[in-house]
Design a protein around this motif. Structure first.
Motif, PDB file in Angstrom:
ATOM      1  N   LEU A 163       7.101  60.831  39.655  1.00 60.40           N
ATOM      2  CA  LEU A 163       8.218  61.452  38.933  1.00 60.40           C
ATOM      3  C   LEU A 163       8.296  60.913  37.421  1.00 60.40           C
ATOM      4  O   LEU A 163       8.996  61.913  36.802  1.00 60.40           O
ATOM      5  CB  LEU A 163       9.423  61.221  39.791  1.00 60.40           C
ATOM      6  CG  LEU A 163       9.617  61.757  41.013  1.00 60.40           C
ATOM      7  CD1 LEU A 163      10.561  61.278  42.128  1.00 60.40           C
ATOM      8  CD2 LEU A 163       9.559  63.317  41.023  1.00 60.40           C
ATOM      9  N   ALA A 164       8.446  59.739  37.326  1.00 61.87           N
ATOM     10  CA  ALA A 164       8.728  59.219  35.892  1.00 61.87           C
ATOM     11  C   ALA A 164       7.717  59.850  34.788  1.00 61.87           C
ATOM     12  O   ALA A 164       7.818  60.048  33.663  1.00 61.87           O
ATOM     13  CB  ALA A 164       8.548  57.662  35.894  1.00 61.87           C
ATOM     14  N   PHE A 165       6.389  59.946  35.456  1.00 63.78           N
ATOM     15  CA  PHE A 165       5.216  60.663  34.559  1.00 63.78           C
ATOM     16  C   PHE A 165       5.582  62.026  34.322  1.00 63.78           C
ATOM     17  O   PHE A 165       5.460  62.544  33.036  1.00 63.78           O
ATOM     18  CB  PHE A 165       4.052  60.463  35.390  1.00 63.78           C
ATOM     19  CG  PHE A 165       2.650  61.081  34.625  1.00 63.78           C
ATOM     20  CD1 PHE A 165       1.685  59.979  34.140  1.00 63.78           C
ATOM     21  CD2 PHE A 165       2.447  62.538  34.453  1.00 63.78           C
ATOM     22  CE1 PHE A 165       0.535  60.580  33.548  1.00 63.78           C
ATOM     23  CE2 PHE A 165       1.314  62.801  33.879  1.00 63.78           C
ATOM     24  CZ  PHE A 165       0.328  61.930  33.279  1.00 63.78           C
ATOM     25  N   LYS A 166       6.139  62.785  35.651  1.00 68.97           N
ATOM     26  CA  LYS A 166       6.449  64.048  35.053  1.00 68.97           C
ATOM     27  C   LYS A 166       7.506  64.450  34.228  1.00 68.97           C
ATOM     28  O   LYS A 166       7.641  65.411  33.785  1.00 68.97           O
ATOM     29  CB  LYS A 166       6.612  64.960  36.461  1.00 68.97           C
ATOM     30  CG  LYS A 166       5.187  65.114  37.297  1.00 68.97           C
ATOM     31  CD  LYS A 166       5.300  65.754  38.700  1.00 68.97           C
ATOM     32  CE  LYS A 166       3.924  66.278  39.270  1.00 68.97           C
ATOM     33  NZ  LYS A 166       4.090  67.002  40.624  1.00 68.97           N
ATOM     34  N   SER A 167       8.433  63.535  34.313  1.00 70.64           N
ATOM     35  CA  SER A 167       9.616  63.598  33.417  1.00 70.64           C
ATOM     36  C   SER A 167       9.333  63.772  31.892  1.00 70.64           C
ATOM     37  O   SER A 167      10.171  63.993  31.435  1.00 70.64           O
ATOM     38  CB  SER A 167      10.644  62.612  33.560  1.00 70.64           C
ATOM     39  OG  SER A 167      10.392  61.208  33.358  1.00 70.64           O
ATOM     40  N   LYS A 168       8.290  63.220  31.682  1.00 67.44           N
ATOM     41  CA  LYS A 168       7.862  62.875  30.095  1.00 67.44           C
ATOM     42  C   LYS A 168       7.173  64.130  29.656  1.00 67.44           C
ATOM     43  O   LYS A 168       6.747  64.296  28.351  1.00 67.44           O
ATOM     44  CB  LYS A 168       7.043  61.623  29.888  1.00 67.44           C
ATOM     45  CG  LYS A 168       7.914  60.258  30.315  1.00 67.44           C
ATOM     46  CD  LYS A 168       6.931  59.205  30.171  1.00 67.44           C
ATOM     47  CE  LYS A 168       7.868  57.993  30.376  1.00 67.44           C
ATOM     48  NZ  LYS A 168       8.883  57.719  29.284  1.00 67.44           N
ATOM     49  N   ILE A 169       6.512  65.086  30.567  1.00 67.26           N
ATOM     50  CA  ILE A 169       5.745  66.061  30.127  1.00 67.26           C
ATOM     51  C   ILE A 169       6.073  67.667  30.363  1.00 67.26           C
ATOM     52  O   ILE A 169       7.154  67.453  31.437  1.00 67.26           O
ATOM     53  CB  ILE A 169       4.358  65.978  30.950  1.00 67.26           C
ATOM     54  CG1 ILE A 169       4.322  66.285  32.476  1.00 67.26           C
ATOM     55  CG2 ILE A 169       3.866  64.394  30.739  1.00 67.26           C
ATOM     56  CD1 ILE A 169       3.007  66.539  32.994  1.00 67.26           C
TER      57      ILE A 169
END
Length: 234
Positions: free
Chosen positions: A71-77
């Protein structure tokens, strides 16, 4: 920074769609990704966006592993596919608001961004209409606005110029330049080799799942143009 290490993916456990792919994309990079149809471009973009899982290898962005901090990864992209699959019963504005709500973008900020991008892409008069009435190019513009609404640090795009009219293509190129200057990373695939050659600072060429050439655009090309190099390597 996006770090892809030894990425491999097979759909049938025989032929590899990705075969030991490693790439590093730095903040501010405008990175072009080229290859034949079926070479593995879309597979890699979908792996980075979390749609496909790798069989082997790792993908990290800003120190976050996509499998361990999804989730943290996808929040940046943000990811825009070549054929955006939008909720066609919604209006363009409703869809963009939905994405803005997911990323918790405030009303004032989103209104300013929608006004800006909507005007630049000449979409403001159409955002109140159902997406089902849109042409492919209008859907592409809507997907782009939705992708940009939360100011991602990494923007992934699969054939972003397909379906766009000349003015929208120019606007998108200018947005790319502005965003990379502010530190965003952009990684996009395209068959429009002239655009890749002129626009990017780095490129990678993929063939049958393997990266066969990568680096700074000027150094990779040398005295050739990208079309000549691509045909030679292919």
């Amino acid at each position: 920074m996006l770090i892809i290490e030894h990425a491999s993916k097979s759909y049938d456990k025989k032929k590899k769609a990705l075969d030991d792919v490693s790439l590093t994309i730095q903040p501010g990079d405008l990175f072009g990704f080229v290859g034949h149809n079926g070479a593995g471009k879309t597979t890699l973009l979908k792996a980075i966006s979390g749609i496909h899982q790798l069989d082997q290898g790792t993908i990290k962005f800003d120190g976050l592993d996509i499998n361990q901090n999804t989730l943290a990864f996808k929040s940046k992209i943000a990811y825009v596919p070549d054929h955006p699959d939008l909720y066609e019963q919604l209006t363009g504005r409703q869809y963009i608001d939905f994405i803005a709500d997911v990323f918790k973008i405030g009303i004032q900020e989103r209104n300013q961004l929608i006004e800006n991008y909507g005007k630049n892409f000449e979409m403001l008069p159409f955002l109140r209409q159902p997406i089902s009435t849109y042409s492919h190019g209008m859907k592409q513009k809507t997907a782009l606005i939705a992708a940009l609404i939360h100011k991602p640090k990494l923007l992934l795009l699969d054939e972003p110029f397909v379906g766009l009219d000349p003015k929208a293509s120019f606007v998108l190129k200018e947005i790319f330049k502005s965003m990379t200057q502010s530190g965003m990373s952009i990684f996009f695939s395209s068959h429009v080799l002239e655009v890749v050659e002129k626009l990017t600072n780095k490129i990678a060429i993929i063939k049958q799942g393997k990266i066969i050439h990568q680096g700074l655009t000027k150094e990779v090309l040398g005295k050739q143009n990208l079309e000549s190099l691509f045909m030679e390597l292919s």
